[in-house]
Write an enzyme that holds these catalytic residues in place. Structure first.
Site, PDB file in Angstrom:
ATOM      1  N   HIS A 219      35.758  46.183  33.956  1.00  0.00           N
ATOM      2  CA  HIS A 219      35.490  45.711  35.306  1.00  0.00           C
ATOM      3  C   HIS A 219      33.989  45.617  35.590  1.00  0.00           C
ATOM      4  CE1 HIS A 219      39.714  45.859  35.993  1.00  0.00           C
ATOM      5  NE2 HIS A 219      39.780  47.173  36.001  1.00  0.00           N
TER       6      HIS A 219
ATOM      7  N   ASP B 221      45.027  43.199  32.490  1.00  0.00           N
ATOM      8  CA  ASP B 221      45.049  44.399  33.317  1.00  0.00           C
ATOM      9  C   ASP B 221      46.430  44.663  33.922  1.00  0.00           C
ATOM     10  OD1 ASP B 221      44.389  46.616  34.814  1.00  0.00           O
ATOM     11  OD2 ASP B 221      42.717  45.701  35.854  1.00  0.00           O
TER      12      ASP B 221
END
Length: 457
Positions: A272, A323
């Protein structure tokens, strides 16, 4: 064992650029043996052949939650943190059989989307009350069983998750399935490594300290020692509240603290990193680590926008992952990365360079970064590497007449999964004519799980 294969492509993206009439031979182990441009048509014929990337970040079980968290709850503002509470409640009902069937569905969809391999960030370890299974690695074995069924290349990343926050508070009820002390985690890792060893030789294992919120500084040293020369993955700087908590507890922002206190290098993949200062962005780029970007999930959870233009300008390495798996689409992850930069900077072709189009920059970066993050001997169509490749369906109208980089630009900005005709993972021809070879069985298993979970969630 694979059979020796010959694949011929009208055009193929090779390490030194595009080539025409390319013959690629694969050996019986699934590696690329030879690559010969300007060859006569032979073997399995395709239009466009590309190196296929690794999906570098996945929580497979969350695939079954897709569409279940879009209604606003009692909180005046729905955020990542409210979504996380719903996820914890969902986990109370997952069995090992559920998790295996969900993982198989996820892996199948990844292959059909054009990924050849997956780095699974695996933290669902125990029973709902936190009691370990009789075999500590039972849930890890489920991912391996799914990989055996789907043929995807697997880098399994057992996750160390010790605390509910930087104050070392105990794990909340919804987190107990994740938790391990150091000795127990070491034993779990050994069991997971044995399970991975039972797969093909292209599969591997790494270590994943979950985040600076879930482990302590001394735990990072433990993880690095356990990892040896293997890869290390970690969530970092995803949310504003996380930055505030880390800064209050450790005296520095997450990216700054990690770069100052850990030997971050090419072995690391940091997931991220949507909350970085310009200086942190430059330092991360220079570290050699891979930034693991998940644009669909980051948009879904309101994480923020990764500083991609600045990062890539400094030679930063990146890859993409799905994810939360609410939507598994390689081209949409790449498209979302570029579009986020355009929205922020109010420009176009932000990540393009004077010599490479946007689609080419995105594809090259995702292929190279994914291979590095998974420690997988792939990342190009070149002799000696695993044969991780995809072929585009030349019958797709959007691709009509496209050549070279314009093929990638059209695929990324106008295409979808229908453009993916064939996929090979370490030479295993697992997607044919757009469909996984075990598609019907895998979907039937997933449907059964969905019915069971819908009844209790």
């Amino acid at each position: 064992m694979n059979k020796e294969q010959i694949i011929w492509a009208r055009q193929a993206l090779l390490p030194d650029g595009w080539a025409n009439d390319v013959c690629v031979t694969l050996d019986a182990q699934g590696r690329i043996a030879t690559v010969t441009p300007q060859s006569a048509p032979q073997g399995h014929r395709v239009d466009t052949l590309l190196p296929a990337p690794v999906n570098l970040h996945s929580h497979a079980f969350q695939r079954a939650m897709a569409g279940m968290t879009e209604a606003r709850g009692p909180d005046p503002r729905d955020t990542f943190w409210t979504w996380r509470r719903l996820m914890f409640r969902f986990l109370e009902h997952l069995t090992p059989d559920h998790a295996r069937a969900i993982a198989a569905m996820v892996q199948m969809e990844m292959l059909e989307a054009g990924y050849a391999a997956i780095a699974e960030f695996h933290y669902l370890h125990h029973q709902p009350d936190g009691t370990p299974y009789d075999d500590l690695a039972e849930m890890a074995q489920g991912h391996c069983a799914a990989a055996e069924e789907t043929g995807i290349g697997l880098t399994l990343l057992p996750v160390l998750y010790r605390y509910g926050g930087l104050d070392r508070r105990a794990l909340a009820p919804g987190q107990r399935r994740f938790g391990n002390g150091l000795d127990q985690f070491s034993a779990l890792f050994d069991g997971a490594a044995k399970a991975v060893a039972g797969l093909g030789s292209d599969s591997g294992i790494g270590v994943a300290p979950h985040s600076l919120r879930a482990v302590q500084p001394e735990d990072l040293a433990f993880c690095m020692e356990l990892a040896g020369d293997r890869v290390i993955h970690m969530h970092l700087a995803e949310q504003d509240a996380e930055v505030t908590e880390v800064e209050a507890a450790l005296g520095a922002r997450p990216v700054t603290w990690l770069l100052d206190n850990a030997p971050v290098s090419e072995r690391w993949c940091l997931i991220h990193c949507t909350q970085m200062t310009p200086d942190e962005t430059l330092r991360l780029a220079r570290s050699g680590a891979v930034a693991g970007l998940c644009p669909i999930t980051e948009a879904s959870l309101g994480d923020g926008i990764f500083d991609g233009a600045r990062y890539l300008a400094q030679g930063g390495r990146f890859g993409v992952g799905s994810d939360s798996n609410i939507r598994i689409s390689l081209v949409e992850e790449l498209r979302g990365f570029e579009y986020s930069q355009r929205l922020r900077d109010r420009g176009r072709a932000v990540l393009a360079t004077p010599t490479h189009s946007t689609g080419r920059v995105l594809w090259d970066g995702a292929v190279a970064g994914g291979a590095q993050a998974a420690a997988r001997e792939t990342g190009a169509i070149a002799p000696g590497l695993w044969a991780d490749m995809l072929a585009l369906d030349s019958q797709q109208p959007d691709l009509e007449g496209r050549c070279g980089d314009m093929t990638l630009d059209t695929l990324v900005f106008a295409g979808d999964h229908r453009a993916i005709g064939h996929v090979w993972a370490a030479g295993r021809h697992v997607v044919k004519d757009g469909a996984h070879v075990n598609r019907d069985r895998i979907i039937a298993q997933f449907r059964h799980v969905q019915h069971q979970l819908q009844a209790v969630v």
